[in-house]
Enzyme design. Structure first.
Site, PDB file in Angstrom:
ATOM      1  N   PRO A 102      -0.947   0.094  12.872  1.00 35.59           N
ATOM      2  CG  PRO A 102      -0.957   2.418  12.764  1.00 35.59           C
ATOM      3  CD  PRO A 102      -0.035   1.239  12.825  1.00 35.59           C
ATOM      4  CB  VAL A 103      -5.582  -2.667  10.554  1.00 37.17           C
ATOM      5  CG1 VAL A 103      -5.024  -3.672  11.523  1.00 37.17           C
ATOM      6  CG2 VAL A 103      -6.812  -1.983  11.107  1.00 37.17           C
ATOM      7  N   GLY A 106      -1.738   1.523   5.074  1.00 40.49           N
ATOM      8  CA  GLY A 106      -0.549   1.633   4.223  1.00 40.49           C
ATOM      9  C   GLY A 106       0.744   1.237   4.903  1.00 40.49           C
ATOM     10  CG  LEU A 107       1.837   2.178   8.462  1.00 44.13           C
ATOM     11  CD1 LEU A 107       1.733   2.528   9.928  1.00 44.13           C
ATOM     12  CD2 LEU A 107       3.097   2.799   7.880  1.00 44.13           C
ATOM     13  N   GLY A 108       1.359  -1.997   5.917  1.00 42.42           N
ATOM     14  CA  GLY A 108       1.648  -3.419   5.675  1.00 42.42           C
ATOM     15  C   GLY A 108       1.280  -4.330   6.830  1.00 42.42           C
ATOM     16  CB  SER A 109      -1.263  -4.025   9.461  1.00 45.73           C
ATOM     17  OG  SER A 109      -2.180  -4.917   9.958  1.00 45.73           O
ATOM     18  CB  ALA A 111       2.591  -8.088   4.439  1.00 44.70           C
ATOM     19  CB  ALA A 112       3.576  -7.065   9.645  1.00 41.80           C
ATOM     20  CG  ASP A 153       2.575  -3.911   1.192  1.00 43.31           C
ATOM     21  OD1 ASP A 153       3.124  -3.036   0.507  1.00 43.31           O
ATOM     22  OD2 ASP A 153       1.504  -3.753   1.805  1.00 43.31           O
TER      23      ASP A 153
HETATM   24  O1  PMV Z   1      -1.595   0.082   1.014  1.00 42.98           O
HETATM   25  P1  PMV Z   1      -0.404  -0.781   1.092  1.00 42.98           P
HETATM   26  O2  PMV Z   1       0.592  -0.395   2.100  1.00 42.98           O
HETATM   27  O3  PMV Z   1      -0.719  -2.231   1.146  1.00 42.98           O
HETATM   28  O4  PMV Z   1       0.420  -0.562  -0.274  1.00 42.98           O
HETATM   29  C1  PMV Z   1      -0.096  -0.943  -1.484  1.00 42.98           C
HETATM   30  C2  PMV Z   1       0.880  -0.627  -2.563  1.00 42.98           C
HETATM   31  C3  PMV Z   1       0.257  -0.631  -3.944  1.00 42.98           C
HETATM   32  O5  PMV Z   1       1.310  -0.313  -4.855  1.00 42.98           O
HETATM   33  C4  PMV Z   1      -0.821   0.427  -4.073  1.00 42.98           C
HETATM   34  C5  PMV Z   1      -0.338  -1.972  -4.304  1.00 42.98           C
HETATM   35  C6  PMV Z   1       0.686  -3.064  -4.527  1.00 42.98           C
HETATM   36  O6  PMV Z   1       0.249  -4.224  -4.583  1.00 42.98           O
HETATM   37  O7  PMV Z   1       1.885  -2.783  -4.688  1.00 42.98           O
END
Ligand code: PMV
Length: 316
Positions: A102-103, A106-109, A111-112, A153
C-alpha cells in the site's frame, strides 16, 4: 544502446518501523524490519526503446532525455541514476512495476520501488550493485519524496534484514531471542511523511525545551526494546510499544484513526500497539501472542482496519 536483455524480475520487500520513528530524524536510534508478505516486483523485458511502465508513469527514456536535471519523476530518476553510476548507456528494454505494498501508509513503498528498479537497471546492464551502493542511490531518491529522510526506510529495504539504525552510521543487526508476531493494520487513510516530519520540525524549532525530552525518551525506549528483544522479554516489549505510541502522540503525529486501532488492539489483549512510520494515517502495529492473534485481528477489523498483514520477526 547495449545488447538485447533477457526477461527477468527483481523484487524488494516492504518494511515497518518497530520503534523510533521521527526521533530517528534527530539522531536517535530506530528498530525496523522487512515485511516480505508484500513486495514490489520489477519485470524487465526486451523492447525497441527504454521504457518504464508503472501505475502513474508510462514514459520512454530516450538517449536525449537522460539529463537528470530534466527528469522530475523519481522512478525514472532511479533508473537513470543507476545507469549513470555504472557509466553505461541504458539497454532497450521495458521496466514494468507491480506492487502489493500500500502506498503512503508507512510501509516504505517508495523505497521498495526504487530498490527493485535499481537492481533491475544494474541487471539489465549485466552488472550487480552492492547493497551499500544501492542504498546510497535509493536514499538520494527518498530525498525527492521526503525532503529530509533519516535513511531508515531505504536501509532496511535494501539490506532486507532487521536493523538497528542510527542516521549516518552503517546499519547494525540486532539480536532476537524469541520470535515476535506483529499484526500491521491499515487505517485506510494515506498521509504524507514529508508533512508529519515537517510539522515535528516546526514543533521542535518553536519549543526545543519541550520536544527534546520526548525525542530523548524515544531514544531510551528504542535501547530498552533492543534489550527486550535480545532477552526474549516479550511483555516488556509490548509495554515499550505503548510508551513509544504515547511519545508519538505528544509529537502530534498520531490521529483519531490510529489511536482507535491502537486501543482496539490493546483491549483485545495485544501485548502492545503503536503507530508505525510517519503517522497521521497509514499503519499501526500490534504485538500479539499466538492465542490472541485472531481476536486482535477481529477487533482491529471491527474498529475499521482496512487491511491487516501479519508478519513474524524470527529469532536470530
Ligand atoms: O512513513 P514512513 O514509513 O516513510 O516512515 C518515516 C519514518 C520517519 O522517521 C517519520 C521519517 C524518517 O525519515 O525516518
Amino acid at each position: 544502446m547495449s545488447s538485447r536483455v533477457e526477461t527477468f524480475t527483481t523484487t524488494a520487500p516492504a518494511k515497518i518501523i518497530l520503534f523510533g520513528e521521527h526521533a530517528v530524524v534527530y539522531g536517535k536510534p530506530a528498530l525496523a524490519v522487512p515485511v516480505t508478505s508484500v513486495s514490489v516486483t520489477v519485470t524487465v523485458t526486451p523492447d525497441t526503446v527504454t521504457r518504464l511502465e508503472a501505475l502513474t508513469t508510462s514514459a520512454h527514456l530516450l538517449p536525449d532525455n537522460l539529463n537528470l536535471d530534466e527528469i522530475t519523476d523519481p522512478l525514472l530518476q532511479m533508473i537513470v541514476k543507476t545507469a549513470q553510476f555504472f557509466g553505461e548507456a541504458l539497454p532497450a528494454c521495458r521496466f514494468s512495476i507491480a506492487s502489493t505494498i500500500p502506498v503512503a501508509s508507512g510501509l516504505g513503498s517508495g523505497a521498495a520501488v526504487s530498490a527493485a528498479l535499481g537492481r533491475a537497471t544494474a541487471k539489465a546492464l549485466g552488472r550487480t550493485i552492492s547493497d551499500p551502493d544501492l542504498n546510497a542511490l535509493v536514499y538520494d531518491i527518498e530525498r525527492i519524496h521526503h525532503g529530509t529522510p533519516s535513511g531508515v526506510d531505504n536501509t532496511v529495504i535494501v539490506y532486507q534484514k532487521p536493523v538497528f539504525f542510527v542516521r549516518g552510521s552503517p546499519p547494525q543487526p540486532f539480536e532476537v531471542k524469541k520470535p515476535a508476531r506483529f499484526l500491521i493494520a491499515d487505517t485506510g487513510r494515506t498521509a504524507l511523511t514529508r508533512e508529519s516530519v515537517g510539522d515535528v520540525r516546526k514543533l521542535y524549532e518553536a519549543n526545543q525545551a519541550k520536544i527534546q525530552p520526548i525525542l530523548d525518551e524515544i531514544g531510551t525506549i528504542v535501547d530498552l526494546a533492543r534489550q527486550a528483544l535480545s532477552t526474549g522479554a516479550i511483555i516488556t516489549l509490548g509495554h515499550l510499544m505503548w510508551s513509544n505510541h504515547r511519545c508519538l502522540q505528544k509529537l502530534t503525529v498520531s490521529s483519531p484513526e490510529l489511536d482507535n486501532l491502537v486501543h482496539a488492539a490493546l483491549e483485545a489483549d495485544a501485548l502492545g500497539a503503536k503507530l508505525s512510520g510517519g503517522g497521521r494515517g497509514g499503519n499501526m502495529i500490534a504485538l500479539v501472542t499466538p492465542d490472541k492473534e485472531d481476536a486482535v485481528a477481529e477487533a482491529l477489523k471491527r474498529a475499521g482496519a482496512h487491511n491487516i498483514i501479519a508478519t513474524t520477526l524470527e529469532a536470530s
